[in-house]
Design a protein around this motif. Structure first.
Motif, short mmCIF file in Angstrom:
data_model
loop_
_atom_site.label_atom_id
_atom_site.label_comp_id
_atom_site.label_asym_id
_atom_site.label_seq_id
_atom_site.Cartn_x
_atom_site.Cartn_y
_atom_site.Cartn_z
N ASN A 16 13.36 -3.09 -1.03
CA ASN A 16 11.97 -3.75 -0.44
C ASN A 16 10.93 -4.02 -1.41
OD1 ASN A 16 10.52 -4.68 1.88
ND2 ASN A 16 9.63 -3.03 2.19
N HIS A 17 11.24 -4.44 -2.71
CA HIS A 17 10.57 -4.74 -3.95
C HIS A 17 11.08 -6.15 -4.10
CE1 HIS A 17 9.82 -0.44 -4.46
NE2 HIS A 17 8.94 -0.62 -5.53
N GLY A 50 6.95 -3.38 -0.11
CA GLY A 50 6.46 -2.84 1.05
C GLY A 50 5.99 -4.03 1.93
N PRO A 51 5.34 -3.60 3.02
CA PRO A 51 4.87 -2.39 3.34
C PRO A 51 6.11 -1.42 3.71
CG PRO A 51 4.33 -3.94 5.23
CD PRO A 51 5.12 -4.45 3.92
N ASP A 52 6.12 -0.04 3.35
CA ASP A 52 7.03 0.95 3.83
C ASP A 52 6.47 2.22 3.29
OD1 ASP A 52 7.64 0.87 0.81
OD2 ASP A 52 9.61 -0.03 1.10
N SER A 53 7.37 3.19 3.75
CA SER A 53 6.93 4.62 3.25
C SER A 53 8.08 5.17 2.90
CB SER A 53 6.08 5.35 4.35
OG SER A 53 6.90 5.63 5.47
N THR A 54 8.00 6.39 2.01
CA THR A 54 9.16 7.39 1.63
C THR A 54 8.91 8.76 2.03
OG1 THR A 54 8.03 7.71 -0.56
CG2 THR A 54 9.54 5.76 -0.13
N VAL A 91 2.33 4.85 4.53
CA VAL A 91 2.67 3.40 4.49
C VAL A 91 1.67 2.89 3.32
CG1 VAL A 91 2.84 1.12 5.59
CG2 VAL A 91 3.41 3.33 6.89
N ARG A 92 2.37 1.96 2.45
CA ARG A 92 1.79 1.36 1.55
C ARG A 92 2.35 0.01 1.25
NH1 ARG A 92 5.76 0.31 -0.84
NH2 ARG A 92 6.86 0.99 -2.51
N GLU A 93 1.68 -0.96 0.66
CA GLU A 93 1.97 -1.97 0.41
C GLU A 93 1.30 -2.23 -1.49
OE1 GLU A 93 2.27 -6.79 1.26
OE2 GLU A 93 1.04 -5.53 2.87
#
Length: 116
Positions: A16-17, A50-54, A91-93
């Motif tokens: 997702n980059h 993102g946006p996504d989280s780990t 969640v971050r972008e």
């Protein structure tokens, strides 16, 4: 001690980059760090993630340029030598809104079962 040369750093693909080249500086090798790995990300203008989280926290340190980090609806622009911690599950972008390359150091714990 495990010394590694920048010239020997290997690229890696981050999910997702976009508009980025990541280089693994340390980690995922015998004799390397036991708890985390270190990457150097070079983001082109408008590059980001993102946006996504780990399921684990991570730390960003801007070495050159600037990066906009969006978390919890708040935008923060990190400049040279600024850093931030992204919490587990947050969640971050991130997006490079400048016309210069942004170089970031990224510190991330190993995912479960992925230690060297």
């Amino acid at each position: 001690m495990l010394a590694k040369r920048f010239a020997d750093a290997k690229p890696y693909e981050a999910p997702n980059h976009h508009g980025v080249v990541g280089l693994r500086l340390q980690g995922f090798e015998a004799g390397g760090p036991e708890n985390q790995w270190i990457g150097l990300s070079q983001f082109l203008p408008l590059g980001g993630a993102g946006p996504d989280s780990t399921p684990f926290e991570k730390v960003y340190v801007v070495l050159e340029g600037q990066m906009t980090v969006i978390a919890n609806g708040i935008e923060t622009v990190l400049q040279k030598y600024d850093s931030c911690t992204i919490a587990q599950g947050e969640v971050r972008e991130i997006v490079n809104r400048s016309n210069h390359v942004c170089i970031m150091l990224v510190v991330i714990p190993y995912p479960p079962g992925a230690k060297p």
